[in-house]
Write a protein that holds these residues in place. Sequence first.
Motif, short mmCIF file in Angstrom:
data_model
loop_
_atom_site.label_atom_id
_atom_site.label_comp_id
_atom_site.label_asym_id
_atom_site.label_seq_id
_atom_site.Cartn_x
_atom_site.Cartn_y
_atom_site.Cartn_z
N GLU A 180 -2.71 -52.12 -15.89
CA GLU A 180 -3.03 -52.41 -14.49
C GLU A 180 -4.55 -52.56 -14.29
O GLU A 180 -5.01 -53.47 -13.62
CB GLU A 180 -2.48 -51.29 -13.60
CG GLU A 180 -2.75 -51.49 -12.13
CD GLU A 180 -2.30 -50.29 -11.32
OE1 GLU A 180 -3.07 -49.84 -10.46
OE2 GLU A 180 -1.17 -49.80 -11.59
N ARG B 278 -5.60 -55.90 -15.74
CA ARG B 278 -5.19 -57.01 -14.86
C ARG B 278 -6.10 -57.11 -13.64
O ARG B 278 -6.56 -58.18 -13.28
CB ARG B 278 -3.74 -56.80 -14.41
CG ARG B 278 -2.75 -57.69 -15.05
CD ARG B 278 -1.37 -57.64 -14.42
NE ARG B 278 -0.91 -56.36 -13.92
CZ ARG B 278 -0.37 -55.39 -14.67
NH1 ARG B 278 -0.22 -55.57 -15.96
NH2 ARG B 278 0.02 -54.27 -14.13
N ARG B 279 -6.34 -55.97 -13.02
CA ARG B 279 -7.15 -55.93 -11.81
C ARG B 279 -8.57 -56.45 -12.08
O ARG B 279 -9.19 -57.06 -11.22
CB ARG B 279 -7.19 -54.49 -11.28
CG ARG B 279 -7.77 -54.37 -9.89
CD ARG B 279 -7.60 -52.98 -9.28
NE ARG B 279 -8.05 -51.91 -10.16
CZ ARG B 279 -7.30 -50.85 -10.50
NH1 ARG B 279 -6.08 -50.70 -10.04
NH2 ARG B 279 -7.78 -49.93 -11.30
N ASN B 280 -9.06 -56.23 -13.28
CA ASN B 280 -10.41 -56.66 -13.62
C ASN B 280 -10.44 -57.96 -14.41
O ASN B 280 -11.48 -58.33 -14.97
CB ASN B 280 -11.11 -55.55 -14.42
CG ASN B 280 -11.44 -54.36 -13.55
OD1 ASN B 280 -12.38 -54.42 -12.76
ND2 ASN B 280 -10.65 -53.31 -13.64
N LYS B 281 -9.28 -58.64 -14.47
CA LYS B 281 -9.17 -59.92 -15.18
C LYS B 281 -9.73 -59.79 -16.61
O LYS B 281 -10.51 -60.60 -17.07
CB LYS B 281 -9.86 -61.04 -14.41
CG LYS B 281 -9.22 -61.29 -13.06
CD LYS B 281 -9.94 -62.38 -12.31
CE LYS B 281 -9.21 -62.70 -11.03
NZ LYS B 281 -9.62 -61.99 -9.90
#
Length: 144
Positions: free
Chosen positions: A117, A120-123
């Motif tokens: 997660e 994902r949130r930080n690409k």
Amino acid sequence: MLSKEDIFREFLESKNLKFTTERQAILERAFANHKHFEADELLVDLRQNKLKISKATIYRTLSLLVKSGLLREVIFGERHAHYEQVYGHEHHDHLVCNGCGKIIEFVENRIEKLQDEVCRRNKFEPESHRLQIQGFCEDCKKMT
């Protein structure tokens, strides 16, 4: 699926390095059992098996095995690095006792999901990670 030998050969070729008999022997002995080990323990093991390989060659080859993705370094800091097999083994993390040096392997899916997660949130595209918690095992904690 490629064998560990094939993976190591291909890695070495990509670096214009040779798959020498010494490197082959180190690869074989590093995978001879499924426990964490130190470079010095591998040196003793090789010598007990009548293989005379220099300490420098062992350290260089262990580094190459880590870079190839076949082994992983487990412990850093004041203690010696320990190595463990990655090839053919499921990902896990470690609890490391500061008292006796015991290493407890564990898998916690909630930690894995949280890391995914965060990425994902930080690409961010993760390639690997290492979680190691230092502390004291039950036996050592009783002694303090």
